[in-house]
Design a protein around this motif. Structure first.
Motif, PDB file in Angstrom:
ATOM      1  N   THR A  65       3.589  -2.304   5.930  1.00 41.77           N
ATOM      2  CA  THR A  65       2.920  -1.941   4.680  1.00 41.77           C
ATOM      3  C   THR A  65       1.440  -1.696   4.912  1.00 41.77           C
ATOM      4  O   THR A  65       0.874  -0.715   4.423  1.00 41.77           O
ATOM      5  N   MET A 116       2.063  -2.990  -3.328  1.00 38.56           N
ATOM      6  CA  MET A 116       2.493  -2.959  -1.930  1.00 38.56           C
ATOM      7  C   MET A 116       3.544  -4.042  -1.640  1.00 38.56           C
ATOM      8  O   MET A 116       3.802  -4.348  -0.480  1.00 38.56           O
ATOM      9  N   ALA A 168      -4.799  -1.501  -3.947  1.00 33.92           N
ATOM     10  CA  ALA A 168      -3.405  -1.771  -3.580  1.00 33.92           C
ATOM     11  C   ALA A 168      -3.265  -3.263  -3.285  1.00 33.92           C
ATOM     12  O   ALA A 168      -4.127  -3.856  -2.631  1.00 33.92           O
ATOM     13  N   ALA A 221       3.920   6.141   0.797  1.00 32.33           N
ATOM     14  CA  ALA A 221       2.583   5.736   0.343  1.00 32.33           C
ATOM     15  C   ALA A 221       1.689   6.946   0.127  1.00 32.33           C
ATOM     16  O   ALA A 221       0.908   6.990  -0.838  1.00 32.33           O
ATOM     17  N   THR A 281       0.234   2.283   4.861  1.00 28.86           N
ATOM     18  CA  THR A 281      -0.586   2.630   3.695  1.00 28.86           C
ATOM     19  C   THR A 281      -1.983   3.062   4.114  1.00 28.86           C
ATOM     20  O   THR A 281      -2.548   4.013   3.559  1.00 28.86           O
ATOM     21  N   LEU A 308       7.209   0.838  -2.905  1.00 33.72           N
ATOM     22  CA  LEU A 308       6.886   1.716  -1.783  1.00 33.72           C
ATOM     23  C   LEU A 308       8.032   1.732  -0.775  1.00 33.72           C
ATOM     24  O   LEU A 308       8.388   2.788  -0.240  1.00 33.72           O
TER      25      LEU A 308
END
Length: 337
Positions: free
Chosen positions: A76, A166, A133, A326, A80, A174
């Motif tokens: 993540t 997230m 985020a 993302a 991202t 996501l």
């Protein structure tokens, strides 16, 4: 020549040419998959973006993404950040463990360990970034509190910029979007059979990935089936209208995609009531289906080596699609700024 004024109709047409349909693409936040107005369209947008990830690198120029991690992250965090930078954004990362606990309740006398209230923190961070985020896991001890999504929703309430989820206590939108992209890219039939199977794990794990996967599969053209041991039912509001089987081998027959994931007990909240090793996914059970998992995965606990190392494993492609999930979300948020 008289002053020329672009009509609303002309301006909307201009936006469609250069940015796509506003009604289908733009979003003010991404908290759940419901924030996507047209999932099939967004999935195809992401697939096209994947072919040329830098085509919108000026869209995020002089814009900043602030990523707040209340919990650890590998995919993540990196995907991202890569997505934001591909759009030309600056990125700032803060591990919340490096600062102090925030207070979320109103009217509290803050004379204990909490040093700052969410009202000030969210407003201040909003001055430093154009998008925030957040990654925050559940307690797995207090279901009612976890389902209020207190941390995430407090930022939504008090921040003055868009919020991106997230992964939260109950949702991982996501990841779900990346899963939908993966299935759309790799399917060989118009309506593939997709099976979400529970798998054993030594730790109590959240429901977020399973919740969001079910929600997004219900929005695209697949034949979804859930299989898990008895007493591992998920939130019935989420699984409503989805067939559930307690016979894993029967459920897996003729599957096109098999998504293995552990989750802890929902009704006896956060508890492990089964560690049945017979639910580990094997090559024999998988057959010719493509194997999916959000990672990280416990080898020879959740799934045997032969599956992960075999020709039908798509977990690496799936992880790669985290970037484009993302990126398409950030792109569509940036279009509203």
């Amino acid at each position: 020549i008289k002053n020329f004024t672009i009509s609303n109709h002309t301006e909307k047409a201009y936006r469609r040419v250069f940015y796509g349909s506003k009604n289908r693409s733009t979003m003010k936040k991404y908290i759940t998959i419901k924030d996507i107005k047209n999932i099939e369209h967004t999935v195809q947008e992401a697939i096209q973006l994947k072919k040329n990830p830098y085509q919108f690198e000026n869209l995020g120029k002089n814009k900043t993404l602030v990523m707040l991690f209340f919990n650890a992250s590998l995919r993540t965090r990196l995907s991202t950040e890569k997505a934001a930078k591909s759009l030309g954004m600056n990125v700032m990362v803060l591990n919340i463990d490096d600062c102090w606990d925030l207070e979320y309740d109103n009217g509290t006398i803050m004379n204990l360990t909490k040093a700052e209230h969410i009202k000030e923190a969210a407003n201040v961070i909003s001055q430093y970034g154009d998008v925030i985020a957040i990654r925050i896991f559940p307690t797995l001890t207090n279901k009612e509190k976890d389902e209020t999504e207190q941390v995430l929703n407090s930022f939504v309430k008090y921040a003055t910029v868009p919020i991106v989820n997230m992964e939260s206590a109950t949702a991982h939108p996501l990841q779900a979007l990346a899963d939908a992209i993966t299935i759309s890219e790799l399917k060989t039939t118009s309506r593939p059979k997709v099976v979400l199977t529970w798998a054993p794990h030594p730790k109590a794990l959240p429901h977020a990935v399973a919740n969001s996967f079910i929600k997004i599969m219900k929005e695209i053209d697949v034949d979804l089936l859930i299989t898990h041991p008895k007493h591992y039912e998920l939130n019935s509001n989420i699984t409503k209208d989805v067939p559930v089987s307690h016979n894993q081998e029967e459920a897996l027959k003729d599957a096109d995609f098999v998504y293995a994931k552990n989750w802890s007990n929902y009704h006896d909240y956060g508890k492990i009531v089964s560690v049945d090793e017979n639910w580990m996914l094997t090559n024999e059970k998988l057959g010719n289906a493509k194997f999916m998992h959000c990672l990280p995965v416990r080898r020879n606990v959740v799934v045997e080596d032969a599956v992960l190392d075999g020709e039908y494993s798509v977990v690496i492609e799936q992880a790669n699609n985290r970037t484009y999930a993302a990126q398409i979300v950030l792109k569509n948020i940036l279009k509203t700024l």
